[in-house]
Write a protein that holds these residues in place. Sequence first.
Motif, PDB file in Angstrom:
ATOM      1  N   PRO A   1      60.039 -13.673 -52.939  1.00  0.00           N
ATOM      2  CA  PRO A   1      60.466 -13.567 -54.346  1.00  0.00           C
ATOM      3  C   PRO A   1      59.541 -14.369 -55.238  1.00  0.00           C
ATOM      4  CG  PRO A   1      61.884 -15.099 -53.138  1.00  0.00           C
ATOM      5  CD  PRO A   1      60.952 -14.497 -52.137  1.00  0.00           C
TER       6      PRO A   1
ATOM      7  N   GLY B   1      54.362 -20.702 -48.313  1.00  0.00           N
ATOM      8  CA  GLY B   1      54.717 -21.648 -49.368  1.00  0.00           C
ATOM      9  C   GLY B   1      55.687 -21.046 -50.364  1.00  0.00           C
ATOM     10  N   LYS B   2      56.302 -19.946 -49.965  1.00  0.00           N
ATOM     11  CA  LYS B   2      57.214 -19.279 -50.904  1.00  0.00           C
ATOM     12  C   LYS B   2      58.579 -19.053 -50.280  1.00  0.00           C
ATOM     13  CE  LYS B   2      53.177 -17.503 -52.885  1.00  0.00           C
ATOM     14  NZ  LYS B   2      52.124 -16.551 -52.965  1.00  0.00           N
ATOM     15  N   CYS B   3      58.867 -19.826 -49.247  1.00  0.00           N
ATOM     16  CA  CYS B   3      60.124 -19.641 -48.536  1.00  0.00           C
ATOM     17  C   CYS B   3      61.133 -20.656 -49.017  1.00  0.00           C
ATOM     18  CB  CYS B   3      59.868 -19.840 -47.031  1.00  0.00           C
ATOM     19  SG  CYS B   3      61.353 -19.817 -46.056  1.00  0.00           S
ATOM     20  N   ASN B   4      62.366 -20.242 -49.159  1.00  0.00           N
ATOM     21  CA  ASN B   4      63.389 -21.168 -49.615  1.00  0.00           C
ATOM     22  C   ASN B   4      64.397 -21.507 -48.534  1.00  0.00           C
ATOM     23  OD1 ASN B   4      63.023 -22.200 -52.200  1.00  0.00           O
ATOM     24  ND2 ASN B   4      63.428 -20.213 -53.126  1.00  0.00           N
TER      25      ASN B   4
ATOM     26  N   CYS C   1      61.818 -25.341 -45.525  1.00  0.00           N
ATOM     27  CA  CYS C   1      60.805 -25.337 -46.591  1.00  0.00           C
ATOM     28  C   CYS C   1      61.323 -26.051 -47.844  1.00  0.00           C
ATOM     29  CB  CYS C   1      60.384 -23.910 -46.925  1.00  0.00           C
ATOM     30  SG  CYS C   1      59.496 -23.151 -45.544  1.00  0.00           S
TER      31      CYS C   1
END
Lengths: 240, 234, 420
Positions: free
Chosen positions: A204, A229-232, A236
């Motif tokens: 996302p 670097g875009k994982c929630n 992370c």
Amino acid sequence: MRIELWTVTLLLSLPGLASAATPGERVEAAAASGKHSYVMFYRSDDDRTQSMAETIEGFVSQRPDETSWVKVNVTDSAGKDLVERFKASRLPLPAVFGLAPNGAITFVRKLAVDTDTLEGGIVTPQCSAMVEALQRQKVTVVCFHPSGSPAIPKGVQALARDRNLGPQLSFVSAIADDPAEARFFQRMRVERDITSPAVLVFAPPGSFIGRFPANVSSATLAKAIHGSGKCNCKKCRHGN
Amino acid sequence: MISLDQVEKRYEQGGAVVHALRSTTLDLRGGDFVAVVGPSGSGKSTLLSVLGAMLNPSAGRVVLDGTSVYEIGVAERARVRNERIGFVFQNFNLVPWMTALENVELPLRLYGGSRAERRGRALELLEHFGLADRVGHRPSELSAGQQQRVALARTLVTRPTLVLADEPTGNLDPASRNLVLQTLTDFRDDDRAIVLVTHDPAVSRAADRILTISDGLLEESKAASEIGLASDVA
Amino acid sequence: MRLFGMVWSEMVRRPGPSAAALVVVAFGVAALVAVESVATSSEKRVAGQMRTLGANVLVLPAETTLQDYYAADSHGESLPEEYASRITMAQLKGVEELSPRLSVECELDESSVVLTGVLPRQEFYEQSAWQSFDLLTADIDSFETGGGLGRKHEGCCGRTCQLTTEEKRSLASYAKTRIVHELDRDSVLVGADVAEEHGFAGGETVRLLGADFRVAGVLPRTGTVDDARLLGHLHRVQEVSDSGPVVNVIEVMGCCDAMAADLVGDLKDLLPGARVVTIANLVEAQVTVNGLMKRLSYVLFAVLVVLGGASVASVMFANVSERRRELGTLMALGATPSTVGRMVILKAATLGVAGAVLGVGLGAVSAYAVGLRYLGFTVSTPPAIVLTGFGTALLVAVVASYVPARRAARLDPCTCLQEL
């Protein structure tokens, strides 16, 4: 739910009553009918507003079965729910949003719009599922299957069972021989004559993490997702 | 003790040669008390400077306690001056910003030694000269006589073997003059040598030998009355 | 040390002759230290601002002038909030965060405070999410063709990065980012100074501009104007202040310095009615002044060398001359010429060091006072400048005393016997 749909459709079909429905209700009705909606916001009926309205009207009139549109003045209380949902009073106006039947926003444009954009805003059901998931902040795994072979790759199945990552993920599938999804294949640059599934992963709100073969392991997928670097996921979010 | 062997000192002045000291031979032993008399410009200061290892002669040798003082280095010669020669000046030449005690300590301070030792020795001498209550006074706070006594104490602090006195009683009252003479006599009695430049007949009478110097030429003199000490020195 | 003891005693007991030289050296060193300290501190501040804000761009109303980056919303002019949406919707590469701000004055417990409306990061993310489909199709296309933000900037993520780490979500990150992650409409966050003054810790209710707000937390100390402010949701602040959908400034945080230049151009094209500045523009004047100050410090250095040297030389010449008899006596008492020469140099060196001590102290205090009173930041004196001041004063003093020392060493001790 079905009764409600029928009720709304019946009501809207009655002359005089259709115009009494608020813009928000009309959007909901369109969605219920499986139509894409264009929601146009404006403040004053200036040249730009008129131009945008003409473009949208012209397009919709050629696709009445697939599309509908509403025009909302941000100062009019009738459209208050849509104005608040899209914070339209703070947008450069006129502005138009494209909505898929499932509520996913397929585009937003300010001041002017062209027919290519309106066309592009019409997405396939699986594509709208993908966009809707991304807009709910989910990492989305899309499996593109060859014709007649809808089996989910094992790596993807294992990933769904991952306790940490699983809750962050959403899964969508599209099959090559489904004509309704042809445009989805094309937009995602996946060949329709693939002989084995292709796995595409998106973070996302809309970044492409990678394309993987059918035999991809869940570990490889997880590594790619964490490493983007875009994982929630919890790991992370805690900066690990 | 100290000997001058055919010592000469010449200067060139405007093309001409000035003989400040002509070939001089002199022997002094411990216990010698020598007065040097002569008119102004006769060479007295040159003689004292040569004896004091401060002025390199043009010819000859100066030997002090076996050391030829002008055949050693500058630093070694300075050390010889410090340890073996004492000066008494007419104007005392005390360091104006130092106290009496510090002035007396000064020669010892130049070559180290513990502070306690220096201080002890200086205090002993100042007490000997009756200045125990003036140790912290600066020269400007002392009378001429007291200043000369401080200067004497400074001269004696290193226990030199040779004392060179340049008109030591010139600015003193009679009582102070007597004290200086007594001190010098005591010094002579300790088997040390004194060379004293003076115009004062009373002072020269205290000496055992009188040397007359005139136009750079040094001669052993006869009696003091024969050389007219009181009159022709200008 | 015995030599130094003698030199020190003489200087202390006869300060007059050395005083003038001491003053010249001290003032020379003070001027050099003060100017260098201010210039160095200013350079550091500029460098720090460039480091933390170098990738940032400010969008301001057209006619505003700006001195302080952190007070960019204090000019009283406004621009439409829709400009922020334009930036979001333009999909400009390299935009990492966006912070529109509106500041209004209000009363809190009978004292005046500034209430600043900010848009939380989550709302910026939400607007970005409207463009999901456009973003991902562009990403796929650029992935195929080899362009795009991800390829150009390793580690940069632009607007497509919505990773909400605990660090980002916590208030502590505000000190670094000046972005609030979440804030509901009826809450305020309180700056460190305001919290201290009014005793806020969180949970209290405050009345601002006729509306009640809950204190949701205390911001970490930032060292900026935010410490003296309250932060509220931008739209709520617009409501209670009746200002309409306007802001004073839009802060655009680029992902890296390399993108800043491109961003400026893109933003100027996108918002022709606004003024777009970078931190580099803001500090340009300061950078020029710093350069001038550096040049001034070189001039002062030269002045210190020349005037200080001349003053010391003059004092030492006079000192040797008036102490001829004393120095001659010292030699007669056994001091070597080199001892006498060393005494002169040691005295000059002591003068130099004493002047440097006074000068460094005076210079450091002056610089600090100037920084506090006129520049608005703390000026410190780094050790390197202290060493330069000391080194210069000492070297100048020693070099200037060389000739007088030689003269002293050549003094004839016979001068003590001159009255014969």
